[in-house]
Design a protein around this motif. Sequence first.
Motif, mmCIF file in Angstrom:
data_model
loop_
_atom_site.group_PDB
_atom_site.id
_atom_site.type_symbol
_atom_site.label_atom_id
_atom_site.label_comp_id
_atom_site.label_asym_id
_atom_site.label_seq_id
_atom_site.Cartn_x
_atom_site.Cartn_y
_atom_site.Cartn_z
ATOM 1 N N GLU A 1 0.247 -1.234 -0.071
ATOM 2 C CA GLU A 1 0.180 0.277 -0.063
ATOM 3 C C GLU A 1 0.726 1.023 0.503
ATOM 4 N N PRO A 2 0.263 1.554 -0.618
ATOM 5 C CA PRO A 2 2.022 3.620 -1.038
ATOM 6 C C PRO A 2 1.466 4.319 -0.093
ATOM 7 N N GLU A 3 0.221 4.268 0.089
ATOM 8 C CA GLU A 3 -0.835 5.468 1.571
ATOM 9 C C GLU A 3 -0.408 4.751 2.372
ATOM 10 N N PRO A 4 0.058 5.768 3.139
ATOM 11 C CA PRO A 4 1.071 5.761 4.546
ATOM 12 C C PRO A 4 -0.253 5.485 5.523
ATOM 13 N N ALA A 5 -1.455 5.935 5.928
ATOM 14 C CA ALA A 5 -2.490 5.761 6.275
ATOM 15 C C ALA A 5 -3.030 4.367 6.558
ATOM 16 N N ALA A 6 -3.198 4.232 5.170
ATOM 17 C CA ALA A 6 -4.473 3.789 4.426
ATOM 18 C C ALA A 6 -3.359 2.269 4.922
ATOM 19 N N ALA A 7 -1.759 2.069 4.801
ATOM 20 C CA ALA A 7 -0.974 0.357 5.427
ATOM 21 C C ALA A 7 -1.083 0.372 6.660
ATOM 22 N N ALA A 8 -1.128 1.914 7.020
ATOM 23 C CA ALA A 8 -1.558 1.214 8.756
ATOM 24 C C ALA A 8 -3.369 0.998 9.219
ATOM 25 N N ARG A 9 -3.238 1.082 8.647
ATOM 26 C CA ARG A 9 -5.436 0.751 8.812
ATOM 27 C C ARG A 9 -5.319 -1.021 8.787
ATOM 28 N N LEU B 1 -2.167 -2.440 8.934
ATOM 29 C CA LEU B 1 -1.121 -3.201 10.353
ATOM 30 C C LEU B 1 -2.586 -3.751 11.631
ATOM 31 N N GLU B 2 -3.664 -2.592 11.656
ATOM 32 C CA GLU B 2 -4.237 -2.781 12.916
ATOM 33 C C GLU B 2 -5.038 -4.056 12.487
ATOM 34 N N ARG B 3 -5.414 -3.993 11.707
ATOM 35 C CA ARG B 3 -6.483 -5.423 11.701
ATOM 36 C C ARG B 3 -5.526 -5.934 11.734
ATOM 37 N N ALA B 4 -4.364 -6.731 10.852
ATOM 38 C CA ALA B 4 -3.581 -8.145 11.187
ATOM 39 C C ALA B 4 -3.105 -7.891 12.749
ATOM 40 N N LEU B 5 -3.484 -7.103 13.543
ATOM 41 C CA LEU B 5 -2.340 -7.000 14.837
ATOM 42 C C LEU B 5 -4.218 -7.343 15.471
ATOM 43 N N ALA B 6 -4.617 -7.356 14.436
ATOM 44 C CA ALA B 6 -6.537 -7.260 15.666
ATOM 45 C C ALA B 6 -6.786 -9.399 15.240
ATOM 46 N N GLU B 7 -5.771 -9.638 14.073
ATOM 47 C CA GLU B 7 -6.297 -10.933 13.916
ATOM 48 C C GLU B 7 -6.560 -11.727 14.626
ATOM 49 N N PRO B 8 -5.753 -12.402 15.768
ATOM 50 C CA PRO B 8 -3.958 -11.890 15.919
ATOM 51 C C PRO B 8 -3.013 -12.328 14.878
ATOM 52 N N PRO B 9 -1.700 -11.961 14.873
ATOM 53 C CA PRO B 9 -0.811 -12.641 13.796
ATOM 54 C C PRO B 9 0.011 -13.695 15.342
ATOM 55 N N PRO B 10 0.728 -14.196 14.749
ATOM 56 C CA PRO B 10 1.702 -15.111 15.664
ATOM 57 C C PRO B 10 2.954 -14.429 16.315
ATOM 58 N N PRO B 11 2.795 -14.809 17.897
ATOM 59 C CA PRO B 11 3.429 -14.179 18.996
ATOM 60 C C PRO B 11 4.820 -13.846 18.230
ATOM 61 N N LEU C 1 5.932 -2.859 14.771
ATOM 62 C CA LEU C 1 7.292 -1.538 14.355
ATOM 63 C C LEU C 1 6.763 -0.693 12.615
ATOM 64 N N GLU C 2 6.196 -1.780 12.023
ATOM 65 C CA GLU C 2 5.427 -0.888 10.293
ATOM 66 C C GLU C 2 4.516 -0.274 11.006
ATOM 67 N N LEU C 3 3.884 -0.743 11.900
ATOM 68 C CA LEU C 3 2.541 0.245 11.823
ATOM 69 C C LEU C 3 3.366 1.823 12.564
ATOM 70 N N ALA C 4 4.044 1.676 13.091
ATOM 71 C CA ALA C 4 4.464 3.018 13.851
ATOM 72 C C ALA C 4 5.625 3.844 12.839
ATOM 73 N N ARG C 5 5.706 2.850 11.937
ATOM 74 C CA ARG C 5 6.354 3.754 10.753
ATOM 75 C C ARG C 5 5.789 4.097 9.951
ATOM 76 N N ASN C 6 4.420 3.713 9.819
ATOM 77 C CA ASN C 6 3.501 4.372 8.840
ATOM 78 C C ASN C 6 2.879 5.671 9.548
ATOM 79 N N GLU C 7 2.563 5.068 10.415
ATOM 80 C CA GLU C 7 1.962 6.469 11.744
ATOM 81 C C GLU C 7 2.820 7.569 11.632
ATOM 82 N N LEU C 8 4.050 7.879 11.754
ATOM 83 C CA LEU C 8 4.975 8.106 11.642
ATOM 84 C C LEU C 8 4.744 9.195 10.187
#
Length: 770
Positions: free
Chosen positions: A297-305, A307-317, A325-332
Amino acid sequence: MRELVERDEELRALRAVVDRARGVVLIEGPPGVGISSLIEAGTAYAAARGLPVRTAADALAGGPMLLAVDDLQRIDARSLRSLAQIAAHADVRGVALILGLSTGEPPADAALVTRIAASAEVLEPARLSRDGVAAMLRVDPQDAEGIARATGGTPFLVAALAEGAEDRVGPWAAARLARLPPPARRLATTVATLGEIALRVAAPLAGLELHDAERAADLAAGAGLFAPGDPLRFIEPLTASAVAAPAAERERLHRRAAEALAIEGAPDLLIGRHLEHAPPAGDPAVAATLAAAAREEPEPAAAARLLERALAEPPPPDARATLLLELARNELAAGAPTAAARFEALLNTDRRADAWHGLAQAHLAYGRPRAAAEVAARGREDGAPAEPLLADELVAALFDPALQPVPDIEAPEDPSLCAVLAVRLAWRGAAVERIVPLACRSAGARPAALLTLVEALMAADEPALARELLDAADTRSDRIAEATVRSLRVYIGVFEGTFGDLGDGPPLLAPLARRTRLLIRRARGEDAGAPVSDEPLLRGTAAGLLLDGGRHAEAAEQYLAALAFDEDVMGIRHPGLAPWRSGAARALARLGEHERARELAAVEVERARAAAAPTALGRALSALALATGDLAGHEEAVALLERSPLFLPDALLELGTALSRAGRGREARAPLARALELSERLGLGLATPARDALREAGGRVRRRARHGAEALTSSERRVAQLAARGLTSREIAADLVLSPRTVEAHLRTVFRKLGIAARGELASVLRDET
């Protein structure tokens, strides 16, 4: 009655048929495009002209009269037959017909409608452009862009939003959907729920075979709901929202769409955009797909959304810290204030080295250099990679004079560290040949480092290298980097005599934005005597406004205070970055304190020669010549400033004034005339004093053109030339670092000065007049 926008051609046709009192006009288009409003306008015009408006029965007997009928598609076959007979003989009977036909709903007798259309002038009013929506709402075109997108330019929807009648949209949209046959309704609901989607994927989700779905899509497009082609999408997102399925059905459809796309082997981003709206199911594979989609996803705000959804699935620990970290970088990158907290949460994980650097960057971006320096130092102590954090610490020290910069290192590899070390060399007044090698190695530097480096390169007369670094900056997925590059392009442009729009930016850019705006104010001669900033970092720039306003004592005081702060507190000794001695010398010379002015200017001349900075040297020599009356100094200053559009007119004015005072009025006229010409062309506030000085020297002041190509300012001419080449307002704005609003304002002025009405006339007019 509401004013009709972008309907000039249609209104001309309606008035023509009324004026003739014979003939047929058929207005055909999708629902909501304004057919009824046009018919109402036609009948109102007929009433004003005294043409009777009659029924169909009257029309059979003959005219002159107007017969207006809306919604032909809902009229019974017998009535259509009567209308067809009237239309066929309208010219003979002297009857004017204005008819309305809404597409997408089959008429009672299609053959009769075709016969009527064959006798008519058919008008097909288009949906409104963005400018048309703006005119209807009476707002700036840029402010209308979102509404134009949401409504698809459909006048009914625009009017509903303008009147605060959003409650009318749902029933209107539902009624349009209800007129479609069941297969088309199911497909339209599916597309409204899922958004843009391929026909082959939407068909089974709507419970249709592919050939049935193709027919259904054609019907929905004919009804003005779908845009033509595949993938399927609604023309009016607002209508789509009104007819979308309820939440539970929406989630089910998105999950089924994602499953279908996955079977097809579609890109992760396409699959992820559907999974984002499906409920979490504890599936690690879903989390992995969402994470992969975020990386595409080229848009960081959309990429952050995503990633938030991926974390809610959730991923393996073991994948959680990486996704955080990727979410924080996209939010920044998106400028979200939550990024710092995200990075802090990672300091106790195995990604803490990256988190230290990210947290320092977040503090810098949010305008907290002291916190950034502290975090960078702690990160280095924690064993994180030294060079990126050292760059962060050094950059922070550039923004906060209370911070003590850490020692330099030799042969740095990190681009940001190279950038900040080049800045420190420039601050110390180093010659350009020492600055450029480090600057050349800073391509890809982070926004904060790039910010200070470009300022230093401009002071060192290296605008080409500054632009190269900006061109090399990757801003595609970083809003802060994008804003930084844009602001720096505006800053560079000021020194070249172009004054762009800064727009809004993160706190990181606030000092540069304030300084740039002060420079523009001074260049344009705006509010010269108004209160100015006493902020330490801006005091010297602001003192120029005091000087121009004739407040010489205050200006001298502010220049000297700025000098003390920059040299003693910030350690800035480069005369291009801190030209406050020459500024104070100018103020003191005008107060009659010539010896003190000479001493200050002489020091700046010496430092500018050592730094090999022609612009700084030219400005210092001009100030020294003003203090000493040395004509040769003025002439050398002009020669050095030939490539500095912002400062050359002032040096020419001072040279011309000095020659005039020396009794050499004839020689003074050439530099004064040139100062006037440059000032008028660039739109500088120096034009008035240059004009006055030229008159005093006995020169002829050419009357400034008010019309034609010669009347255009440099900014207007640049906009006009790009528009003449066919560029859109948005493309021109990107090219000149302006807002689309400013481009359109310039074009309105250009049209007025050139006496034209449209962009298509620009090329020939500019060619003829230049």
